[in-house]
Scaffold this active site. Structure first.
Site, PDB file in Angstrom:
ATOM      1  N   HIS A 101     -85.212  79.367  15.803  1.00  0.00           N
ATOM      2  CA  HIS A 101     -86.420  78.552  15.680  1.00  0.00           C
ATOM      3  C   HIS A 101     -86.738  78.057  17.089  1.00  0.00           C
ATOM      4  O   HIS A 101     -85.822  77.794  17.884  1.00  0.00           O
ATOM      5  CB  HIS A 101     -86.201  77.292  14.846  1.00  0.00           C
ATOM      6  CG  HIS A 101     -85.760  77.515  13.431  1.00  0.00           C
ATOM      7  ND1 HIS A 101     -84.456  77.727  13.092  1.00  0.00           N
ATOM      8  CD2 HIS A 101     -86.460  77.506  12.277  1.00  0.00           C
ATOM      9  CE1 HIS A 101     -84.363  77.866  11.766  1.00  0.00           C
ATOM     10  NE2 HIS A 101     -85.565  77.744  11.255  1.00  0.00           N
ATOM     11  N   ASP A 134     -84.554  75.269  18.169  1.00  0.00           N
ATOM     12  CA  ASP A 134     -83.121  75.541  18.389  1.00  0.00           C
ATOM     13  C   ASP A 134     -82.884  75.887  19.845  1.00  0.00           C
ATOM     14  O   ASP A 134     -81.861  75.541  20.416  1.00  0.00           O
ATOM     15  CB  ASP A 134     -82.616  76.769  17.599  1.00  0.00           C
ATOM     16  CG  ASP A 134     -82.959  76.738  16.133  1.00  0.00           C
ATOM     17  OD1 ASP A 134     -83.090  75.635  15.592  1.00  0.00           O
ATOM     18  OD2 ASP A 134     -83.098  77.836  15.551  1.00  0.00           O
ATOM     19  N   GLU A 138     -89.849  83.988   3.765  1.00  0.00           N
ATOM     20  CA  GLU A 138     -88.509  83.781   3.206  1.00  0.00           C
ATOM     21  C   GLU A 138     -88.616  82.859   1.993  1.00  0.00           C
ATOM     22  O   GLU A 138     -88.829  81.652   2.137  1.00  0.00           O
ATOM     23  CB  GLU A 138     -87.614  83.165   4.288  1.00  0.00           C
ATOM     24  CG  GLU A 138     -86.190  82.955   3.841  1.00  0.00           C
ATOM     25  CD  GLU A 138     -85.305  82.441   4.979  1.00  0.00           C
ATOM     26  OE1 GLU A 138     -85.514  82.855   6.143  1.00  0.00           O
ATOM     27  OE2 GLU A 138     -84.425  81.629   4.706  1.00  0.00           O
ATOM     28  N   GLU A 169     -82.797  85.585   1.236  1.00  0.00           N
ATOM     29  CA  GLU A 169     -81.547  84.867   1.508  1.00  0.00           C
ATOM     30  C   GLU A 169     -80.764  84.722   0.203  1.00  0.00           C
ATOM     31  O   GLU A 169     -81.292  84.250  -0.808  1.00  0.00           O
ATOM     32  CB  GLU A 169     -81.858  83.496   2.109  1.00  0.00           C
ATOM     33  CG  GLU A 169     -80.607  82.666   2.328  1.00  0.00           C
ATOM     34  CD  GLU A 169     -80.815  81.502   3.276  1.00  0.00           C
ATOM     35  OE1 GLU A 169     -81.651  81.599   4.194  1.00  0.00           O
ATOM     36  OE2 GLU A 169     -80.131  80.486   3.091  1.00  0.00           O
ATOM     37  N   HIS A 228     -80.750  81.300  -1.417  1.00  0.00           N
ATOM     38  CA  HIS A 228     -82.057  80.916  -1.968  1.00  0.00           C
ATOM     39  C   HIS A 228     -82.267  81.602  -3.319  1.00  0.00           C
ATOM     40  O   HIS A 228     -82.875  81.041  -4.233  1.00  0.00           O
ATOM     41  CB  HIS A 228     -83.193  81.299  -1.020  1.00  0.00           C
ATOM     42  CG  HIS A 228     -83.158  80.559   0.289  1.00  0.00           C
ATOM     43  ND1 HIS A 228     -84.096  80.766   1.277  1.00  0.00           N
ATOM     44  CD2 HIS A 228     -82.320  79.616   0.765  1.00  0.00           C
ATOM     45  CE1 HIS A 228     -83.824  79.971   2.306  1.00  0.00           C
ATOM     46  NE2 HIS A 228     -82.749  79.277   2.015  1.00  0.00           N
ATOM     47  N   ASP A 282     -81.122  87.232   4.923  1.00  0.00           N
ATOM     48  CA  ASP A 282     -80.326  86.120   5.423  1.00  0.00           C
ATOM     49  C   ASP A 282     -79.039  86.110   4.614  1.00  0.00           C
ATOM     50  O   ASP A 282     -79.028  85.784   3.426  1.00  0.00           O
ATOM     51  CB  ASP A 282     -81.077  84.786   5.285  1.00  0.00           C
ATOM     52  CG  ASP A 282     -81.911  84.479   6.533  1.00  0.00           C
ATOM     53  OD1 ASP A 282     -82.039  85.377   7.393  1.00  0.00           O
ATOM     54  OD2 ASP A 282     -82.418  83.347   6.651  1.00  0.00           O
ATOM     55  N   ASP A 336     -75.135  77.424   2.123  1.00  0.00           N
ATOM     56  CA  ASP A 336     -75.065  78.346   3.260  1.00  0.00           C
ATOM     57  C   ASP A 336     -73.642  78.717   3.676  1.00  0.00           C
ATOM     58  O   ASP A 336     -73.315  78.723   4.864  1.00  0.00           O
ATOM     59  CB  ASP A 336     -75.811  77.752   4.475  1.00  0.00           C
ATOM     60  CG  ASP A 336     -77.318  77.778   4.302  1.00  0.00           C
ATOM     61  OD1 ASP A 336     -77.816  78.473   3.403  1.00  0.00           O
ATOM     62  OD2 ASP A 336     -78.012  77.096   5.089  1.00  0.00           O
TER      63      ASP A 336
HETATM   64  C1  XUL Z   1     -83.433  77.179   5.210  1.00  0.00           C
HETATM   65  C2  XUL Z   1     -83.432  78.500   5.839  1.00  0.00           C
HETATM   66  C3  XUL Z   1     -84.025  78.579   7.192  1.00  0.00           C
HETATM   67  C4  XUL Z   1     -84.773  79.842   7.452  1.00  0.00           C
HETATM   68  C5  XUL Z   1     -85.497  79.864   8.764  1.00  0.00           C
HETATM   69  O1  XUL Z   1     -82.831  77.133   3.963  1.00  0.00           O
HETATM   70  O2  XUL Z   1     -82.929  79.449   5.290  1.00  0.00           O
HETATM   71  O3  XUL Z   1     -83.019  78.396   8.122  1.00  0.00           O
HETATM   72  O4  XUL Z   1     -83.936  80.950   7.419  1.00  0.00           O
HETATM   73  O5  XUL Z   1     -86.371  78.811   8.935  1.00  0.00           O
HETATM   74 CO    CO Z   2     -82.641  81.455   5.811  1.00  0.00          CO
END
Ligand code: XUL
Ligand code: CO
Length: 438
Positions: A103, A106, A234, A270, A273, A298, A311
């Site tokens: 990002h 970051d 995402e 992800e 998610h 992800d 995560d």
């Molecule tokens: C949040 C997430 C983020 C995205 C990028 O849950 O997954 O880190 O991957 O903004």
């Molecule tokens: Co993510």
């Protein structure tokens, strides 16, 4: 650039095979090993997530970070950002991780003004470009953090206040330029605050229209400056918002088609998610793959006991096998990759833990790849799946599929066929085939 070593005592991680006792070596991930016509390195295009690996010291709502970052010791945030960049490339180099994702915030600190924030990022992007040149490490995707700053508390592109939308645009514009400058292969939109908590103060239709408009404009700008990569959305169902607009893959696909974004956008799926949305990781991948919209991954996994977005590093082999079956069947991830959007547990505090966690994730997927390839080649499961639909090969079944059968003809066939025999779905058999291939 400094000669400081941020991970002293750790050498380049190499493949030593399943029997090694060295916990700082790969057991299954051998980057040059060829599976189904591609090396493991090509299959996965593993990426480090800058925000977790370089920025997340382990703080949670109940206490501060537990890890000491040796690149985060100066009172000058730009000095820290440069040290962090060096640390990131040292880490990826030692790990043999060929890509990274970041990002804007970051990589470089937000300044007092938009101009200062942009200048900070540009300075770091310049240095990151040099690091990429030196090491051959590439950018998988860039993105803008449109969720941390208090101004985004009611959303970014979907904020009810137009002034906030302009700030989101300023940030995305700069992040897109940075991604393009660094040769990023994708640009990600994760709509962290794009959603709502209370329907009676929210005009959902207006907010979704704004999001569609914003993404069309960002896409057009990206193409204008020559960015040829894939735009990715995402999906995530909740957290931080109670209802997020990009709930899951199916919701995002509908949104992309409604707003004419389907030719430039794909999805970044992800695992955690997916499970937060009460889907399996493989389900979300399959929804995208079937629509030709599987962009990138992800890689992580959630805690089965609470389902939250924890995560964790992906060490669930069974989940990874199911995922790799979909990835292989869909022909792979073209411009995408496997980004470790995963964080160490708060009490994993040894400097080597970051290496161990990435090794565990890479080994899990490498092993899953080999098992998935074996299952696809021996075809027992896939043949069974195909045969379940073999009755559609009949003349009438073909006429149904091609649209040349009327509804009353379809209905009349029922009496002609009589009561169908029950056909077993054989789930336990398939599960045991997978278990015996591990
Ligand atoms: C949040 C997430 C983020 C995205 C990028 O849950 O997954 O880190 O991957 O903004
Ligand atoms: Co993510």
């Amino acid at each position: 650039m400094s000669n400081t070593e941020y991970f002293p005592g750790i050498e380049k991680i190499i493949y030593e095979g399943a029997s090694t006792e060295n916990h700082l070596a790969f057991r299954y991930y051998d980057e040059n090993f060829v599976v189904a016509g591609k090396t493991m390195k090509e299959h996965f295009r593993f990426a480090m997530a800058y925000w977790h690996s370089m920025c997340n010291a382990g703080s949670d709502p109940f206490g501060p970070g537990t890890r000491k970052f040796t690149w985060d010791v100066s009172a000058d945030p730009m000095k820290n950002a440069k040290a962090k960049l060096d640390a990131a490339f040292e880490f990826m180099g030692k790990m043999g991780i060929p890509y990274y994702c970041f990002h804007d915030r970051d990589m470089a600190p937000e300044g007092e003004s938009i101009a200062e924030s942009e200048a900070n990022l540009k300075e770091l992007v310049e240095l990151a470009g040099e690091k990429q040149q030196e090491t051959g490490i590439q950018l998988l995707w860039g993105t803008a953090n449109l969720f941390s700053h208090p101004r985004y508390m009611n959303g970014a592109a979907t904020n009810p206040d137009f002034q906030v939308v302009t700030h989101a645009a300023a940030q995305v514009k700069t992040a897109l330029e940075a991604t393009h400058k660094l040769g990023g292969q994708n640009y990600v939109f994760w709509g962290g605050r794009e959603g709502y908590g209370f329907l009676l103060n929210t005009d959902m239709k207006k907010e979704l229209d704004h999001m569609g408009r914003f993404l069309q404009m960002a896409r057009d700008y990206g193409r204008e400056i020559g960015f040829e990569g894939t735009f990715l959305i995402e999906p995530k169902p909740m957290e931080p918002m109670l209802h997020q607009y990009d709930f899951d893959a199916a919701a995002v696909l509908g949104f992309l088609h409604k707003y004419g974004l389907e030719n430039d956008f794909k999805l970044n799926i992800e695992a955690n998610h997916a499970t937060l949305a009460n889907h399996s990781f493989a389900h979300e991948l399959r929804v995208c793959a079937d629509a030709g919209m599987l962009g990138s991954i992800d890689a992580n996994h959630g805690e089965s006991l609470n389902g939250w977005d924890t995560d964790n590093f992906p060490t669930n082999l069974y989940e990874a096998i199911e995922a790799m079956i979909v990835v292989l069947e869909s022909g792979g991830l073209e411009k995408g990759g496997f980004n470790f959007d995963a964080k160490l547990r708060r009490n994993s505090t040894d400097p080597e833990d970051l290496f161990i966690a990435h090794i565990a994730g890479m080994d899990t997927f490498a092993r899953a790849l080999m098992i998935a390839e074996k299952l696809l080649t021996e075809k027992r499961i896939m043949d069974f799946r195909e045969n379940r639909y073999s009755s559609f090969k009949s003349n009438e079944g073909q006429a149904f599929e091609s649209g040349s059968l009327c509804f009353d003809e379809l209905a009349n066939l029922a009496s002609e066929y009589g009561e169908p025999e029950l056909q077993s779905g054989k789930q336990e058999l398939i599960e045991s085939i997978i278990n015996s291939s591990i």
